[in-house]
Structures are given as C-alpha cells and as structure tokens.
Design a protein around this motif. Structure first.
Motif, short mmCIF file in Angstrom:
data_model
loop_
_atom_site.label_atom_id
_atom_site.label_comp_id
_atom_site.label_asym_id
_atom_site.label_seq_id
_atom_site.Cartn_x
_atom_site.Cartn_y
_atom_site.Cartn_z
N GLU A 234 0.83 -1.20 0.00
CA GLU A 234 0.00 0.00 0.00
C GLU A 234 0.87 1.26 0.00
N GLN A 235 1.87 1.27 0.87
CA GLN A 235 2.74 2.44 0.97
C GLN A 235 3.52 2.66 -0.31
N ASP A 238 1.63 4.16 -3.24
CA ASP A 238 1.50 5.61 -3.22
C ASP A 238 2.62 6.29 -4.01
N ASP A 239 3.84 5.71 -3.95
CA ASP A 239 4.94 6.26 -4.75
C ASP A 239 4.58 6.21 -6.24
N PRO A 257 -3.10 11.25 -7.55
CA PRO A 257 -2.82 9.91 -6.99
C PRO A 257 -4.10 9.14 -6.68
N SER A 258 -5.11 9.83 -6.19
CA SER A 258 -6.38 9.15 -5.89
C SER A 258 -7.03 8.61 -7.16
N ARG A 261 -5.25 5.44 -8.23
CA ARG A 261 -5.71 4.33 -7.40
C ARG A 261 -7.06 3.81 -7.89
#
Length: 464
Positions: A234-235, A238-239, A257-258, A261
């Motif tokens: 998950e982390q 984000d990158d 970014p959202s 996703r």
C-alpha cells in the motif's frame, strides 16, 4: 523433545574451531571465479551421518583484510555468482578489502538441490504466492497448497526437513572453517539479512563486520513476515500513484494519486469479471506488485501495462519463471523454521480482513501456504535473535520497501540492541545498499565494511 531442542541449540552456539583449512580451489567451469565444495552434515544433530556438499565460489583480492560472505536473499536464492554481482556495483575499496565469497545455500543450485516437482501451471505466480479468488475465497488456494506440500515430500522428502535458516547458518560456519578464518564478514540482503542475524546470534565470536540490507522482520516468522507485505505494498503504491499522476499526459492513468488508485481498482475489477487475452485480475495484481517491488525505474513498464489494458490493446505481460530448487527451498525454509497454523478457516478470516485493510494486494499476504499442510514439524525452535556480541552489525533500509517494510528493520534493530545501527534512506523499493544510488546510505555501509566505522547512532539519509 526437550533433549532435541537443547542439543540443537548447543550445536548451533558452539563455534567450530578454525582447524586446518583444506579447501581446494579450481577455476569454475561456468563462472570467472574460483570454485570449491565444503562438506557439511545434512542433519547437524548427527554430525557423523550423511553429508552434503555446499558449492562455494571466490573472487580473491590481492591483499584482503578477510572474507566477505554474500547472500542474495530469497529464501531460495542461489549465491554462487554473488561475487560478480557485488563487484559490478561496489566501490573498488570494498572489492579490494575482501575475498568475496559466494555460495549456493543448501537446497539450491549445486548444494543438494531440492524440488517439489512443479508443473508449468503450478509455477503461475498467482498460485505460487497464493492470491485468493477475486472475492477473497481461498478454497482453490488451499487445494493448491495441500498438493504442493505433498509433491515437495514426494520429490525431496529426505532433504527438505533439513533445509532451515539455522542449518544454513551452520553451513556458513563450516565454510568459515574451510577457509581457515577465525571470523567472517557478511553482506546479505532481504532474507539474507535474517540469515546473517541468525549467524550472528549463533556464532557471535565468529562474527566480524555484518551488513544486513533490506531487513526482514524476525518476529512472527513466516506468516507475520508475509502479512507485512500488505501495508508495505500500500505504501509503495502511493509512490507509483504520485509518479503516474505526474505523467498523466503520457499514460492517462489519472491526474491525481487518488485517480490513479481508482484506475487500478477499475482495471482489476474489469479483468476479474472478464479476462482479456487470458489476463486475469490476479495476474494484473501480480504485475503491479512486481512493478512496485524494486526501483522507480520499473514504473514506466508497469504504466504501459495498465495503459494497454485501459485502451483495450493486447498486453505482453513479462514472465518471471522460478526454478524448482528456488521454490522448494522457499517452502523448505518457511515451513521448517517455524510451525504454521493448520486452521484453514483462520486463514480465510485473515484474508477477508486483510483485503479490506490493504486492498491493493487483495488479501494475498495473509493467504494460506503449503506450510499449512507440511507433513513434518520443525525439529528445533527458530533461533532467537540476540544482542549478545560486539557492536558490529549495520542495517540498511529504504523507508518504503514493499517486500521488507521499515517495521521489520526497526524490530531487528531493537532485538540486536547496541550491537547494531540502523541506516535509513528516504527511498522506495526493495534493496538499499549499493542499489538505489543513495550516496549517504552507501557511504555509511562502505565505511563500515571497509574501515570498520561503526556509526555512533542511527543514521537517516534523505532521498537518493
């Protein structure tokens, strides 16, 4: 049982004296290195019993200060070519300071290789590392895990129970003796970090300078180690999401970014409902995980896969085949180091909980493995990582590592206490020292290995 445990612990803690070194080195037939074999007991509880050969390589330095054993991780990674890999990326001072020593750990390559007799279908990455069904159901995963455990012992049942981290560490000490060294230095990454910590705990007096990179969490082996992948992925995602949003005009995956996703969940849902050209939602999840695993240099290739799916274009998915011995050793280590739960219903509940908490990996980190059906119990407990010994261990770690997240390095640092120091880099991906180009982190690691400069305190480095 109590006698077995005590005996095995005593064998592990008693260092083999540096007796006469009788290693015969010859040119390797397949590598520009020197080759040798070291005979070790298959079962260290019976040191006079059956022997196996550990394949060792060497790149000799002109005037070395000692030897540097190397391990690439895994579990199951072969290591005979490691001296060449290190030579390509290490500064000359490091290469000149040590004889670089590679070896195939027991179970792999030319060191008593094991096999689970996998068919090509069984090596599919969506099955081998156990992705549940799109809705989280693990029944197919459980059937697969049960079959693999059975096949492993049909093909290598005489060897597999002895493929453990503790035995591999004992093999390392036999290599030390064969080399005529009173101490060894070591560089291991990923699983190799845990292997190095086990050696340092079993043989503290024989431990010289140890650098453990991309540190595996030594707690709650191995189920907890895998569960760490959920938040780690998950982390790291984000990158990628930040990167993809910045490149939206090129790939069209989302301007924020959202939105990136959201694109991921839309694509996996689309493929879960209707695979395209044989590509399933779980296969996209695998490709996404692999695209996040290492450096940011993998991001463009991952973005192109997403872009092709989104545009309805044919997708050429890169394959990452794994050899029989690598897979079998992976299961040998993870199933023999500690006993796993055999409660299938418990795995199902864990997967459902994990996929809600960490939806990118859809419950895979918590899924059932062959260890749930392993036909033998571990014959000794996992080695307890301790701070007993001199201050001679440096840990190097990226902050956003999806495979061995920071929490594992912090746990290892705590267990090793003042014996260790943690050097972190504000980078993403798996592999820190000599991998990401972080000058601050690389300098700290090299200064330690070459000059013995042990950091006065933990060190935090900015991004590469």
């Amino acid at each position: 049982m109590r006698l077995l445990v005590i005996t095995s612990l005593l064998m592990g803690l008693a260092a083999v004296p540096a007796a006469a070194a009788g290693t015969t080195w010859t040119p390797c037939p397949d590598l520009p290195l020197e080759c040798a074999t070291v005979s070790v007991p298959l079962d260290y509880r019976q040191p006079a019993g059956r022997k196996i050969d550990i394949a060792v390589t060497r790149k000799k330095a002109a005037k070395p200060r000692g030897v540097l054993l190397l391990n690439p991780g895994g579990p199951g990674g072969r290591g005979r070519d490691m001296p060449l890999a290190v030579e390509q990326v290490a500064p000359p001072a490091l290469v000149e300071a040590y004889d670089l020593i590679g070896f195939d750990p027991r179970g792999t390559g030319r060191s008593a290789p094991v096999s689970c007799g996998l068919t090509p279908e069984q090596t599919d990455m969506t099955k081998m590392l156990g992705y549940p069904a799109a809705n989280g159901d693990i029944r197919v995963s459980a059937d697969y895990a049960r079959q693999i455990a059975k096949q492993c012992f049909q093909h290598s049942g005489d060897l597999l129970p002895h493929v453990t981290t503790a035995n591999t560490a004992r093999d390392m000490d036999r290599i030390r003796v064969a080399l005529g060294e009173r101490k060894i230095s070591y560089f291991g990454t990923s699983y190799g970090s845990y292997l190095g910590a086990v050696y340092a705990s079993l043989f503290p007096a024989q431990t010289d300078r140890f650098l453990l990179d991309s540190v595996l969490d030594p707690r709650d082996l191995w189920a907890g180690t895998w569960r760490n992948w959920g938040p780690g992925i998950e982390q790291r995602f984000d990158d990628f999401a930040v990167w993809a949003a910045a490149w939206n005009s090129t790939y069209g995956l989302g301007s924020t970014p959202s939105a990136v996703r959201d694109t991921y969940f839309a694509l996996t849902a689309q493929l879960d409902a209707r695979p395209v050209g044989g590509l399933t939602g779980n296969q996209l999840r695998v490709q996404t995980r692999m695209g996040l695993w290492f450096s940011d240099a993998e991001f463009p290739g991952l973005a192109k896969i997403w872009q092709s799916i989104k545009n309805g274009e044919p997708v050429q998915v890169p394959e990452a085949p794994m050899d029989q011995d690598v897979v079998a050793t992976l299961w040998g280590i993870s199933c023999n180091d500690v006993a796993a739960s055999r409660n299938v219903a418990e795995y199902q509940l864990d997967v459902l909980a994990d996929r809600k908490k960490n939806p990118i990996s859809n419950g895979m980190p918590a899924n059932i493995r062959p260890c749930a059906f392993w036909p033998v119990e571990p014959y000794e407990p996992a080695v307890r990582i301790t701070d007993r010994g001199p201050s001679n261990i440096v840990l190097t770690q990226n902050l956003r590592d999806p495979a061995t997240p920071l929490v594992g390095a912090q746990a290892m640092r705590s267990l090793l206490g003042n014996r260790s120091r943690l050097v972190t880099g504000d980078d993403g991906g798996h592999g820190a020292y000599l991998t990401n180009g972080n000058t601050c982190l690389d300098t700290a690691g090299t200064d330690f290995l070459v000059h013995g400069k042990f950091p006065a305190q933990d060190v935090h480095c900015g991004p590469a």
